[in-house]
Write a protein that holds these residues in place. Structure first.
Motif, PDB file in Angstrom:
ATOM      1  N   MET A  30       1.325   1.879   1.165  1.00  0.00           N
ATOM      2  CA  MET A  30       0.228   1.208   0.452  1.00  0.00           C
ATOM      3  C   MET A  30      -0.735   0.517   1.404  1.00  0.00           C
ATOM      4  SD  MET A  30       0.469   2.208  -2.495  1.00  0.00           S
ATOM      5  CE  MET A  30      -0.998   1.334  -3.027  1.00  0.00           C
ATOM      6  N   PHE A  90       0.107  -9.201   6.589  1.00  0.00           N
ATOM      7  CA  PHE A  90       0.247  -7.823   7.010  1.00  0.00           C
ATOM      8  C   PHE A  90      -0.739  -7.591   8.158  1.00  0.00           C
ATOM      9  CE2 PHE A  90       1.609  -8.204   2.682  1.00  0.00           C
ATOM     10  CZ  PHE A  90       2.748  -7.412   2.612  1.00  0.00           C
ATOM     11  N   LYS A 142       5.238 -13.466  -0.484  1.00  0.00           N
ATOM     12  CA  LYS A 142       4.734 -12.191  -1.005  1.00  0.00           C
ATOM     13  C   LYS A 142       4.276 -12.275  -2.464  1.00  0.00           C
ATOM     14  CE  LYS A 142       6.950  -9.085   2.304  1.00  0.00           C
ATOM     15  NZ  LYS A 142       7.999  -8.055   2.561  1.00  0.00           N
ATOM     16  N   VAL A 190       9.658  -8.031  -5.309  1.00  0.00           N
ATOM     17  CA  VAL A 190       8.910  -7.477  -4.168  1.00  0.00           C
ATOM     18  C   VAL A 190       9.813  -6.708  -3.212  1.00  0.00           C
ATOM     19  CG1 VAL A 190       7.313  -9.432  -4.302  1.00  0.00           C
ATOM     20  CG2 VAL A 190       9.083  -9.412  -2.542  1.00  0.00           C
ATOM     21  N   GLN A 191       9.207  -5.800  -2.504  1.00  0.00           N
ATOM     22  CA  GLN A 191       9.839  -5.177  -1.335  1.00  0.00           C
ATOM     23  C   GLN A 191       8.881  -5.347  -0.163  1.00  0.00           C
ATOM     24  OE1 GLN A 191      12.090  -1.807  -3.804  1.00  0.00           O
ATOM     25  NE2 GLN A 191      12.400  -1.630  -1.626  1.00  0.00           N
ATOM     26  N   CYS A 192       8.120  -4.310   0.190  1.00  0.00           N
ATOM     27  CA  CYS A 192       7.184  -4.538   1.306  1.00  0.00           C
ATOM     28  C   CYS A 192       6.168  -5.592   0.916  1.00  0.00           C
ATOM     29  CB  CYS A 192       6.529  -3.246   1.768  1.00  0.00           C
ATOM     30  SG  CYS A 192       4.998  -2.794   0.941  1.00  0.00           S
ATOM     31  N   GLY A 193       5.832  -5.659  -0.368  1.00  0.00           N
ATOM     32  CA  GLY A 193       4.998  -6.741  -0.877  1.00  0.00           C
ATOM     33  C   GLY A 193       3.508  -6.462  -0.891  1.00  0.00           C
ATOM     34  N   TYR A 194       3.093  -5.348  -0.271  1.00  0.00           N
ATOM     35  CA  TYR A 194       1.662  -5.132  -0.099  1.00  0.00           C
ATOM     36  C   TYR A 194       0.921  -4.971  -1.423  1.00  0.00           C
ATOM     37  CZ  TYR A 194      -2.662  -3.530   2.062  1.00  0.00           C
ATOM     38  OH  TYR A 194      -3.967  -3.419   2.472  1.00  0.00           O
ATOM     39  N   CYS A 195       1.533  -4.281  -2.371  1.00  0.00           N
ATOM     40  CA  CYS A 195       0.849  -4.037  -3.652  1.00  0.00           C
ATOM     41  C   CYS A 195       1.009  -5.201  -4.612  1.00  0.00           C
ATOM     42  CB  CYS A 195       1.381  -2.759  -4.310  1.00  0.00           C
ATOM     43  SG  CYS A 195       3.051  -2.935  -4.993  1.00  0.00           S
ATOM     44  N   PHE A 218       8.096   4.052   5.995  1.00  0.00           N
ATOM     45  CA  PHE A 218       8.626   5.364   5.604  1.00  0.00           C
ATOM     46  C   PHE A 218       8.646   6.366   6.761  1.00  0.00           C
ATOM     47  CE2 PHE A 218       6.076   3.624   1.945  1.00  0.00           C
ATOM     48  CZ  PHE A 218       7.144   3.050   1.289  1.00  0.00           C
ATOM     49  N   ARG A 267      15.836 -12.125  -1.830  1.00  0.00           N
ATOM     50  CA  ARG A 267      14.990 -11.922  -0.648  1.00  0.00           C
ATOM     51  C   ARG A 267      14.411 -13.243  -0.152  1.00  0.00           C
ATOM     52  NH1 ARG A 267      13.073  -6.340  -0.156  1.00  0.00           N
ATOM     53  NH2 ARG A 267      11.780  -7.232   1.470  1.00  0.00           N
ATOM     54  N   MET A 309       9.775  -3.788   6.280  1.00  0.00           N
ATOM     55  CA  MET A 309       8.763  -2.936   5.639  1.00  0.00           C
ATOM     56  C   MET A 309       9.121  -2.681   4.182  1.00  0.00           C
ATOM     57  SD  MET A 309       9.604   0.433   7.905  1.00  0.00           S
ATOM     58  CE  MET A 309      11.270   1.007   8.169  1.00  0.00           C
ATOM     59  N   GLY A 310       9.927  -3.608   3.641  1.00  0.00           N
ATOM     60  CA  GLY A 310      10.301  -3.475   2.238  1.00  0.00           C
ATOM     61  C   GLY A 310      11.788  -3.251   2.062  1.00  0.00           C
ATOM     62  N   ARG A 323       4.663   2.047  -3.594  1.00  0.00           N
ATOM     63  CA  ARG A 323       5.401   3.117  -2.916  1.00  0.00           C
ATOM     64  C   ARG A 323       6.856   2.743  -2.654  1.00  0.00           C
ATOM     65  NH1 ARG A 323       4.977   8.123  -2.596  1.00  0.00           N
ATOM     66  NH2 ARG A 323       4.740   8.556  -0.364  1.00  0.00           N
ATOM     67  N   CYS A 324       7.157   1.451  -2.677  1.00  0.00           N
ATOM     68  CA  CYS A 324       8.561   1.044  -2.508  1.00  0.00           C
ATOM     69  C   CYS A 324       9.376   1.351  -3.756  1.00  0.00           C
ATOM     70  CB  CYS A 324       8.677  -0.444  -2.209  1.00  0.00           C
ATOM     71  SG  CYS A 324       7.906  -0.948  -0.658  1.00  0.00           S
ATOM     72  N   LEU A 377       5.023  -5.081   7.373  1.00  0.00           N
ATOM     73  CA  LEU A 377       4.505  -3.721   7.212  1.00  0.00           C
ATOM     74  C   LEU A 377       4.341  -3.449   5.717  1.00  0.00           C
ATOM     75  CD1 LEU A 377       6.025  -3.717  10.011  1.00  0.00           C
ATOM     76  CD2 LEU A 377       6.430  -1.290   9.627  1.00  0.00           C
TER      77      LEU A 377
END
Lengths: 151, 720
Positions: free
Chosen positions: B343, B215, B208, A93-98, B395, B202, B70-71, A131-132, B391
């Motif tokens: 996203m 979020f 997550k 994961v990064q931002c994790g949203y997807c 970006f 992480r 934010m990632g 997108r990450c 977030l």
């Protein structure tokens, strides 16, 4: 309507054309399933319906009546599903949203194909946008999840 | 103007407003022991030596982030900085976003913000100092408890030990809290680092991968309504009139309210709000950008690029040098407007109470948004409590000096008289402006007899990001917005050219623009590295070897170039139908070289592998760095291969991911990252991997096909 989500029956008062996504998120408070596009273009809303990966943003909730709906909240009790284990192991994961959608799509894939190759992964996962740019780790984690035993 | 189909729920929400403060309990000293208190009291039995750290009697270590996750991985790397000095048990660390407050102001910007790839370097001293200060106090408390001198005590893995005596940090927390904080504490010698420089996984993974991470769009509480806003179809357009009858007939729609940015449909849930919004009839007055057509704009920019523009840099005599050059090469380049397309669509939740306002949102601009909300509501900034959620991508889009999505949500909640989560649809997000500005560049280079560059005449044309914002002070002499020419005026290729001129035109077509991951470097690196590649070919030189000559006096650029070339085995054979391209760029304090391996199938460009070499100074979390390079390549490839925002009659043509396309999994190349070992102060890492990828790919396409592609997204002309 009555929906069976993660093994529990829920009676919800929703218009028949209300997408399953918004029933989950806004009526039942299950926010793990995400809104990204509303047009089945990004996969953030992916859930399982009778074990198959479906985009809940374009699935009418009424069409899921009588079926088994599984969301990220119900994939495992404690994050121990092989896909989740692989995701943790490879730090996907990064931002994790997807990632809820990615994990649900991956879980459906490894359940149906115990040894997914790159072509199968492309086929199952290309509809999900990140997108990450976690794609490389997603690919590796799908393969790792398959090694860990799919489901 | 306000229509109501159901009683507003103001009273209901006032009843619940006390609940929200329960989750946030902060009190702290700033380093130097000046006590501040925000939004409540420290929990009993907690040692809060400074704004960034709390140590509980249960041994938990809570790190408060002054920046937004934010990632990019700061949820892990900032705690690493604290842990390095605190000597705590890594497994005991918990992380929270800090509230919006002056104590968390950016050490360089003075506002609380996340951007410009600055988090690591701007916090490198402050977070280490926060950890060191706490350790010193815990050691002092232990020394007192043990009856020994502090120098006899040693902190390690969350325990202070002196001889056979030991106490955990938790056991010492109460006593430490009673001590006066020292002003500052010496930091470790880098030779003694055990955390910095070691890859760490992480800390936000568990939440997550289980859907538990919150979020902004996930915020929920009793009485919270959801709004979707109808925005004007042209930028700056305004509401002439609207008919809400059909919208109000949609079950679940509560109210339709006009706000400065459009008309908001406020409903019980998103589906009702968006259905209501689609049923709304609005007459719009066109905005000042109603005539914008991006094809016409590009033609206009190309014309402007033929004229000198304001001088951003000038040395020697470029005209004379061009006239005497052995060879000249020329290129004109264009890049389109780009949406950030995180996203998680933009959203913001606002609850206005009798004495203040609470906001939940994923923002990169906490105190700026807080100030904007306060101004709208006639409150003091400290009366606005802003909770930063995770977030779902930023970006740059969530760092808006115009505060668009936060201000709009405040207006909606105010007009509705109820707590409201305003959610942008993907279409709102894609069409909502604040794009990477479209740019055109024109460059003429003169080469000397030895193939070296003796003249560089350059004109750039594009909008200023900071004009009319609180960052307007960045604009320098001659009206030059540094965001428009970064990576150009400071490029080592250009500063090494004896005769050069860089001109800039800054038109103002009225399309809202903003910083987009790596900002001006997104286009300047593309142009500069494409032109240098052309120069290498014109000079009959190998592209890497030619750059090696030009960068001879720039050891860090040279270092990444050599490392990337070595790891990519530059010059070795590739499978048939593939070619390599290279690009190097410095941005945000770091240096990145990328070698892309590319093939072409019909008119499709396929990137198979990208070898990255990065010199970002001290590498705090090497795992994060590799991941950020992968992400930067993916983000840059979206722009290189797919994405473009176009306008006709002022209307944005794209709306969702079918026509605003981004990179997908099947197109993701294998990205390898190699880090140059360095003791230099840390540079940025979120953005510097993005600029080199488009030129590296374009240069590879040239090597493969002979086609020099100078417009993004790259489009091959089919041959034969």
């Amino acid at each position: 309507m009555r929906l069976t989500i993660n093994g529990t029956a829920h009676d919800v008062d929703a218009a028949p054309d209300m997408p399953l996504l918004w029933v989950l998120r806004d009526l039942l408070g299950m926010t793990g399933t995400k809104y990204g596009c509303g047009m089945a273009l990004c996969g953030a809303c992916t859930v399982h319906i009778d074990g198959e990966a479906k985009r809940s943003c374009t699935t009418k909730a009424s069409s899921a009546e009588g079926k088994q709906i599984t969301t990220i909240e119900g994939l495992s009790d404690d994050g121990s599903h092989p896909v989740q284990q692989a995701w943790a192991e490879l730090d996907v994961v990064q931002c994790g949203y997807c990632q809820s959608g990615q994990i649900m799509a991956a879980a459906a894939l490894v359940a149906s194909d115990p040894t997914p190759d790159d072509a199968a992964i492309d086929q199952a996962m290309n509809g999900l946008i990140c997108r990450c740019g976690t794609y490389e780790r997603i690919r590796a984690a799908v393969k790792r999840a398959a090694e860990l035993g799919g489901r | 103007m306000r229509h109501s189909s159901a009683g507003p729920t103001r009273r209901e929400f006032l009843k619940t407003s006390a609940v929200a403060t329960g989750g946030l309990v902060i009190a702290f000293h700033v380093p130097g022991a000046k006590r501040l208190a925000i939004a409540g009291m420290a929990p009993a039995d907690t040692f809060a030596p400074n704004a960034f750290l709390r140590i509980g009697t249960d041994d938990t270590i809570t790190v408060l982030l002054a920046h937004s996750e934010m990632g990019q991985g700061i949820w892990t790397s900032l705690p690493m900085l604290i842990a390095e000095e605190l000597e705590c048990d890594w497994g005991q660390i918990r992380v929270e976003h800090a509230p919006a407050a002056p104590a968390y102001a950016h050490t360089a910007f003075g506002i609380q913000a996340t951007g410009g790839s600055t988090t690591t370097w701007s916090e490198f001293d402050r977070y280490r100092q926060a950890g060191a200060l706490a350790r010193a106090m815990l050691v002092a408390a232990a020394a007192e408890k043990f009856g020994v001198s502090p120098s006899e005590c040693r902190a390690l893995n969350g325990v202070v030990v002196a001889g056979d005596k030991r106490a955990t940090f938790g056991e010492l927390a109460k006593a430490a809290a009673a001590l006066e904080a020292p002003g500052s504490v010496p930091l470790k010698d880098p030779e003694d680092w055990t955390v910095i420089g070691t890859p760490r996984k992480r800390l936000d993974t568990p939440e997550k991968i289980t859907g538990q991470a919150q979020f902004g769009i996930d915020v929920q509480f009793d009485g919270l309504l959801t709004a979707v806003v109808a925005h004007a179809p042209t930028f700056g357009g305004t509401v002439r009139s609207f008919d809400a009858t059909e919208a109000l007939a949609v079950p679940g729609v509560r109210q339709v309210v006009q706000v400065p940015s459009g008309v908001a449909v406020v409903a019980d849930h998103f589906w009702a709000a968006t259905t209501g919004r689609n049923a709304l009839k609005v007459e719009w007055a066109p905005g000042p950008a109603a005539g914008v057509d991006t094809d016409a704009l590009r033609a206009e920019y190309l014309e402007l690029a033929g004229t000198p523009g304001a001088t951003a840099d000038e040395t020697g005599n470029v005209a004379e040098a061009l006239a005497t050059a052995s060879k000249t090469i020329e290129g004109q380049f264009s890049v389109p407007y780009l949406a950030h397309a995180p996203m998680e669509p933009l959203n913001c939740t606002v609850r206005i109470g009798p004495d203040g306002c609470e906001i939940w949102t994923g923002t990169q601009f906490q105190t700026v948004d807080q100030g904007a909300a306060a101004a709208i509501l006639g409150l003091a900034p400290e009366q606005v409590t802003l909770h930063t959620t995770f977030l779902g991508g930023g970006f740059g889009r969530r760092a808006n000096p115009a505060n668009d999505f936060v201000a709009e949500a405040v207006h909606v909640a105010k007009a509705a008289g109820a707590p409201v989560k305003t959610v942008w649809t993907r279409e709102n997000d894609t069409r909502g402006g604040y794009y990477r500005p479209a740019f055109v560049h024109r460059a003429r280079l003169g080469l000397g007899a030895d193939g070296g560059i003796i003249a560089w005449d350059h004109v750039a044309v594009g909008q200023s990001i900071v004009t009319g914002t609180l960052f307007e002070g960045m604009i320098g002499e001659n009206g030059i917005d540094p965001n428009s020419v970064e990576g150009l005026i400071d490029s080592p290729y250009l500063t090494g050219v004896p005769n050069r001129r860089i001109g800039l035109h800054t038109p103002a077509p009225g399309v809202p623009v903003l910083w987009w991951r790596s900002v001006g470097h997104t286009h300047t690196a593309f142009v500069v590295e494409s032109m240098v590649d052309e120069a290498a070919h014109a000079a009959g030189r190998d592209p890497v070897d030619y750059r090696r000559t030009l960068l001879a006096d720039h050891p860090r650029q040279l270092g990444v170039l050599e490392l990337a070339a070595e790891k990519a085995k530059w010059g070795s054979p590739l499978p048939a139908g593939q070619a390599r391209g290279v690009a190097i760029h410095e941005s945000f304090g770091s240096f990145v070289a990328e070698v892309a391996e590319v093939s072409v199938e019909d008119d499709r460009i396929r990137v198979h592998r990208v070898v990255c070499a990065v010199d970002c100074g001290v590498a705090v979390n090497p795992a994060t760095i590799a991941v950020q390079l992968q992400g930067a390549v993916a983000f840059g490839l979206s722009a290189a291969l797919h994405s473009s925002i176009s306008l006709k009659e002022g209307r944005v043509q794209e709306s969702n991911f079918h026509d605003y396309q981004v990179l997908r999994l099947s197109e993701m190349p294998a990205v390898e990252t190699y880090i140059v070992p360095s003791k230099a102060p840390p540079g940025g890492i979120g953005e510097p991997g993005t600029p080199p990828i488009a030129p590296a790919v374009a240069n590879a396409v040239f090597a493969l096909t002979g086609q020099r592609l100078r417009d993004l997204p790259l489009k091959l002309t089919l041959q034969g």
